[in-house]
Design a protein around this motif. Structure first.
Motif, PDB file in Angstrom:
ATOM      1  N   ALA A  79     -89.992  94.509 -63.541  1.00  8.39           N
ATOM      2  CA  ALA A  79     -89.924  95.608 -62.853  1.00  8.39           C
ATOM      3  C   ALA A  79     -89.266  95.719 -61.335  1.00  8.39           C
ATOM      4  O   ALA A  79     -89.975  94.476 -60.506  1.00  8.39           O
ATOM      5  CB  ALA A  79     -91.231  96.607 -63.185  1.00  8.39           C
ATOM      6  N   ARG A  80     -88.481  96.106 -60.994  1.00 12.43           N
ATOM      7  CA  ARG A  80     -88.025  97.477 -59.420  1.00 12.43           C
ATOM      8  C   ARG A  80     -88.959  98.021 -59.234  1.00 12.43           C
ATOM      9  O   ARG A  80     -88.034  99.043 -59.425  1.00 12.43           O
ATOM     10  CB  ARG A  80     -86.850  96.820 -59.620  1.00 12.43           C
ATOM     11  N   GLU A  81     -89.811  98.174 -58.502  1.00  5.54           N
ATOM     12  CA  GLU A  81     -90.397  99.880 -57.648  1.00  5.54           C
ATOM     13  C   GLU A  81     -91.449  99.907 -57.067  1.00  5.54           C
ATOM     14  O   GLU A  81     -91.273  98.436 -55.927  1.00  5.54           O
ATOM     15  CB  GLU A  81     -91.520  99.681 -58.788  1.00  5.54           C
ATOM     16  N   GLY A  82     -90.389 100.976 -56.208  1.00  2.00           N
ATOM     17  CA  GLY A  82     -90.800 100.989 -54.609  1.00  2.00           C
ATOM     18  C   GLY A  82     -90.489  99.623 -53.328  1.00  2.00           C
ATOM     19  O   GLY A  82     -91.586  99.667 -52.482  1.00  2.00           O
ATOM     20  N   GLY A  83     -89.478  99.585 -53.678  1.00  4.21           N
ATOM     21  CA  GLY A  83     -88.924  98.689 -52.657  1.00  4.21           C
ATOM     22  C   GLY A  83     -89.639  97.171 -52.824  1.00  4.21           C
ATOM     23  O   GLY A  83     -89.484  96.823 -52.118  1.00  4.21           O
ATOM     24  N   SER A  84     -90.340  97.693 -53.897  1.00  2.00           N
ATOM     25  CA  SER A  84     -90.397  95.396 -54.390  1.00  2.00           C
ATOM     26  C   SER A  84     -89.947  95.370 -55.580  1.00  2.00           C
ATOM     27  O   SER A  84     -89.835  95.856 -55.862  1.00  2.00           O
ATOM     28  CB  SER A  84     -92.184  95.570 -54.041  1.00  2.00           C
ATOM     29  N   VAL A  85     -89.942  93.914 -55.433  1.00  3.39           N
ATOM     30  CA  VAL A  85     -89.418  93.637 -57.016  1.00  3.39           C
ATOM     31  C   VAL A  85     -91.309  93.072 -57.588  1.00  3.39           C
ATOM     32  O   VAL A  85     -92.003  92.180 -56.734  1.00  3.39           O
ATOM     33  CB  VAL A  85     -88.820  92.475 -57.033  1.00  3.39           C
ATOM     34  N   GLN A  86     -91.546  93.370 -58.640  1.00  2.00           N
ATOM     35  CA  GLN A  86     -92.706  92.766 -59.248  1.00  2.00           C
ATOM     36  C   GLN A  86     -92.260  91.247 -60.776  1.00  2.00           C
ATOM     37  O   GLN A  86     -91.688  91.486 -61.473  1.00  2.00           O
ATOM     38  CB  GLN A  86     -93.330  94.209 -60.094  1.00  2.00           C
ATOM     39  N   LEU A  87     -92.953  90.325 -60.066  1.00  2.00           N
ATOM     40  CA  LEU A  87     -92.925  88.892 -60.984  1.00  2.00           C
ATOM     41  C   LEU A  87     -93.847  88.948 -61.785  1.00  2.00           C
ATOM     42  O   LEU A  87     -94.964  89.177 -61.343  1.00  2.00           O
ATOM     43  CB  LEU A  87     -92.150  88.034 -59.942  1.00  2.00           C
ATOM     44  N   ARG A  88     -93.391  88.098 -62.372  1.00  2.00           N
ATOM     45  CA  ARG A  88     -95.309  87.699 -63.323  1.00  2.00           C
ATOM     46  C   ARG A  88     -94.618  85.826 -63.400  1.00  2.00           C
ATOM     47  O   ARG A  88     -93.433  85.445 -63.950  1.00  2.00           O
ATOM     48  CB  ARG A  88     -94.991  88.120 -64.663  1.00  2.00           C
ATOM     49  N   PRO A  89     -95.433  85.040 -63.155  1.00  3.61           N
ATOM     50  CA  PRO A  89     -95.860  83.729 -63.519  1.00  3.61           C
ATOM     51  C   PRO A  89     -95.246  83.108 -64.998  1.00  3.61           C
ATOM     52  O   PRO A  89     -95.197  84.020 -66.384  1.00  3.61           O
ATOM     53  CB  PRO A  89     -96.581  82.950 -63.835  1.00  3.61           C
ATOM     54  N   LEU A  90     -94.473  82.531 -65.059  1.00  4.42           N
ATOM     55  CA  LEU A  90     -93.886  82.322 -66.424  1.00  4.42           C
ATOM     56  C   LEU A  90     -94.793  81.734 -67.452  1.00  4.42           C
ATOM     57  O   LEU A  90     -94.537  81.764 -68.393  1.00  4.42           O
ATOM     58  CB  LEU A  90     -92.856  80.600 -66.559  1.00  4.42           C
ATOM     59  N   GLY A  91     -96.050  81.201 -66.996  1.00  4.42           N
ATOM     60  CA  GLY A  91     -97.570  81.033 -67.861  1.00  4.42           C
ATOM     61  C   GLY A  91     -97.871  82.224 -68.028  1.00  4.42           C
ATOM     62  O   GLY A  91     -98.668  81.978 -69.056  1.00  4.42           O
ATOM     63  N   GLY A  92     -97.606  83.214 -68.087  1.00  4.12           N
ATOM     64  CA  GLY A  92     -98.198  84.502 -68.222  1.00  4.12           C
ATOM     65  C   GLY A  92     -99.063  84.216 -66.817  1.00  4.12           C
ATOM     66  O   GLY A  92     -99.295  83.617 -66.175  1.00  4.12           O
ATOM     67  N   GLY A  93    -100.175  85.868 -66.692  1.00  5.95           N
ATOM     68  CA  GLY A  93    -101.230  85.180 -65.660  1.00  5.95           C
ATOM     69  C   GLY A  93    -100.470  87.027 -64.709  1.00  5.95           C
ATOM     70  O   GLY A  93     -99.402  87.519 -65.060  1.00  5.95           O
ATOM     71  N   ARG A  94    -101.228  86.845 -64.003  1.00  3.31           N
ATOM     72  CA  ARG A  94    -101.481  87.902 -63.074  1.00  3.31           C
ATOM     73  C   ARG A  94    -100.024  88.412 -61.830  1.00  3.31           C
ATOM     74  O   ARG A  94     -99.531  86.985 -61.688  1.00  3.31           O
ATOM     75  CB  ARG A  94    -101.854  87.864 -61.899  1.00  3.31           C
ATOM     76  N   GLU A  95     -99.522  89.516 -61.867  1.00  2.00           N
ATOM     77  CA  GLU A  95     -97.645  89.593 -61.572  1.00  2.00           C
ATOM     78  C   GLU A  95     -98.004  89.794 -60.156  1.00  2.00           C
ATOM     79  O   GLU A  95     -99.207  90.228 -59.537  1.00  2.00           O
ATOM     80  CB  GLU A  95     -97.587  91.019 -62.144  1.00  2.00           C
ATOM     81  N   TRP A  96     -97.119  89.388 -58.989  1.00  2.00           N
ATOM     82  CA  TRP A  96     -96.823  89.741 -57.665  1.00  2.00           C
ATOM     83  C   TRP A  96     -95.898  90.650 -57.225  1.00  2.00           C
ATOM     84  O   TRP A  96     -94.467  90.373 -57.946  1.00  2.00           O
ATOM     85  CB  TRP A  96     -97.751  87.796 -57.365  1.00  2.00           C
ATOM     86  N   ASP A  97     -96.138  91.309 -56.196  1.00  2.00           N
ATOM     87  CA  ASP A  97     -94.617  91.855 -55.406  1.00  2.00           C
ATOM     88  C   ASP A  97     -94.507  90.396 -54.467  1.00  2.00           C
ATOM     89  O   ASP A  97     -94.512  90.096 -54.037  1.00  2.00           O
ATOM     90  CB  ASP A  97     -95.277  93.127 -54.688  1.00  2.00           C
ATOM     91  N   CYS A  98     -93.235  91.227 -54.441  1.00  2.00           N
ATOM     92  CA  CYS A  98     -92.417  90.285 -53.609  1.00  2.00           C
ATOM     93  C   CYS A  98     -90.972  91.641 -53.605  1.00  2.00           C
ATOM     94  O   CYS A  98     -90.109  92.217 -53.581  1.00  2.00           O
ATOM     95  CB  CYS A  98     -91.754  89.321 -54.473  1.00  2.00           C
TER      96      CYS A  98
END
Length: 68
Positions: free
Chosen positions: A21-40
């Protein structure tokens, strides 16, 4: 929207992630193997080349194969 996954590199850490997603001035990324998303921050996101995505997938598969 084409429905194809978009993969990018977080230039701060070198991690490859799938754009969720792209929300609130951040890009939300998920690791390729799944897992916890992080904001960038958008200015720290670079497109990932197919070879970079493949290397990240292989590294994740190798890591998962070493788990008990």
């Amino acid at each position: 929207m084409s429905g194809a996954a978009e993969y990018v590199i977080d230039s701060r850490s070198g991690r490859v992630g799938q754009v969720m997603a792209r929300e609130g001035g951040s890009v939300q990324l998920r690791p390729l193997g799944g897992g916890r998303e992080w904001d960038c921050p958008p200015d720290a996101v670079d497109p990932a080349l197919p070879g970079e995505v493949l290397r990240a997938r292989v590294a994740e598969l190798n890591r998962a194969g070493r788990l008990p």
